[in-house]
Design an enzyme around this catalytic site. Structure first.
Site, PDB file in Angstrom:
ATOM      1  N   LYS A 173      43.461  46.432  49.032  1.00 50.76           N
ATOM      2  CA  LYS A 173      42.449  45.957  48.085  1.00 50.76           C
ATOM      3  C   LYS A 173      42.922  44.719  47.344  1.00 50.76           C
ATOM      4  O   LYS A 173      42.130  43.812  47.047  1.00 50.76           O
ATOM      5  CB  LYS A 173      42.097  47.072  47.090  1.00 50.76           C
ATOM      6  CG  LYS A 173      40.980  46.697  46.109  1.00 50.76           C
ATOM      7  CD  LYS A 173      39.661  46.406  46.811  1.00 50.76           C
ATOM      8  CE  LYS A 173      38.574  45.944  45.826  1.00 50.76           C
ATOM      9  NZ  LYS A 173      38.054  47.048  45.009  1.00 50.76           N
ATOM     10  N   LYS A 241      40.820  41.624  36.284  1.00 51.82           N
ATOM     11  CA  LYS A 241      41.799  42.711  36.251  1.00 51.82           C
ATOM     12  C   LYS A 241      42.401  42.947  37.633  1.00 51.82           C
ATOM     13  O   LYS A 241      43.618  43.088  37.788  1.00 51.82           O
ATOM     14  CB  LYS A 241      41.114  43.977  35.727  1.00 51.82           C
ATOM     15  CG  LYS A 241      41.986  45.229  35.673  1.00 51.82           C
ATOM     16  CD  LYS A 241      41.877  46.095  36.932  1.00 51.82           C
ATOM     17  CE  LYS A 241      40.468  46.618  37.147  1.00 51.82           C
ATOM     18  NZ  LYS A 241      40.407  47.511  38.346  1.00 51.82           N
TER      19      LYS A 241
END
Length: 300
Positions: A173, A241
């Site tokens: 990811k 983030k």
């Protein structure tokens, strides 16, 4: 397996449609969200509601998480009233959140002491994919636990990829979010140039979709950039983030990411200007001074 009981914790832009798909597929679903009003549409569709994460987990074989960050995941699992207080030995946590690989590994070890399994399974594909059940699922964890989870995963995603032990899904990811950063920023730059040259923007995008410059961002987010309208698909602040995780992962591996670092700086400026809750395609605001001031849509 459609009679399996599932706890779904975290009903944001991705979690809510994922939980809705499980309900429609016949799973018994109990939901819990820190903002309790988010549970109401799913309850109206037949989901149970639980006052705490522990209560939701108590009756579940599979416990799905789709939360904003490392801190939120740890709190939902281990704070008072958390999953760890209610989950039965032999149950399985499936974490769709995007967090650091090291956090996933640490959480898996703590759950393992309680006899609870854990898969990290961050997703990609946006809110469109969550609604359609076409998300790509990036999975880390034991193969036998993946097979237990597969019937659930096949409802929410169309591609399930297993990369190895816990944490490996999160590592992939991180790679994904680097690619997202570059593709969105390149699209924003390209549109800024096309606009400055007076080109017809929609025609330009349509022509380029069939060539080497095609991308998910071009196909799905160019229109938003042209219209200077950024309805929520994936929050800019959340991508920032995720990009921090990718940059930290790369630093630990001794890999420089100058493009991602540049995009991170742009996102910081946009967040400081109040655009953190916009879709990540709001990167286009930075590349167009008129848009940054809140002017109308890109013309063309």
């Amino acid at each position: 397996m459609t009679s399996s009981f599932v706890a779904f914790l975290g009903l944001g832009a991705l979690g809510a449609p994922m939980a809705a798909r499980l309900l429609a597929a016949g799973f018994g679903v109990t939901v819990h969200n820190r903002t309790r009003t988010a549970e109401e549409p799913l309850a109206a569709a037949g989901a149970g509601r639980a006052a705490t994460a522990a209560a939701a987990a108590a009756s579940a074989e599979l416990i799905a998480l789709c939360l904003s960050d490392d801190t939120a995941v740890e709190q939902v699992l281990f704070a008072p009233g958390g999953v760890a207080e209610g989950a039965a030995p032999g149950s399985l946590v499936i974490d769709f959140s995007t967090i650091a690989a090291a956090t996933s590994q640490r959480l898996a070890a703590r759950l393992g002491e309680l006899g609870v399994g854990y898969l990290d399974a961050p997703v990609t594909g946006g809110t469109e994919g969550a609604r359609a059940g076409t998300l790509s699922l990036l999975v880390g964890g034991p193969s036998d636990q993946l097979e237990r989870a597969r019937p659930l995963l096949e409802v929410v995603g169309s591609r399930i990829s297993h990369f190895g032990p816990v944490g490996s899904g999160q590592q992939v990811k991180a790679v994904n979010q680097i690619l997202v950063a570059g593709s969105y920023a390149a699209l924003a730059e390209g549109l800024a140039l096309a606009r400055a040259l007076g080109l017809p923007l929609r025609e330009v995008c349509a022509a380029l979709e069939g060539g080497a410059a095609s991308s998910w961002a071009l196909q799905h987010r160019a229109g938003q950039m042209i219209e200077n309208s950024y309805p929520l698909g994936f929050r800019l602040a959340l991508h920032r983030k995720d990009l921090a995780i990718a940059l930290e992962t790369a630093a630990a591996a001794g890999v420089a990411l100058p493009i991602s670092a540049s995009v991170a700086g742009i996102e910081d400026a946009l967040i400081a200007a109040g655009h953190g809750d916009d879709d990540v395609s709001a990167l286009a605001r930075w590349f167009s001074p008129d848009q940054a001031r809140g002017a109308g849509p890109l013309r063309g």
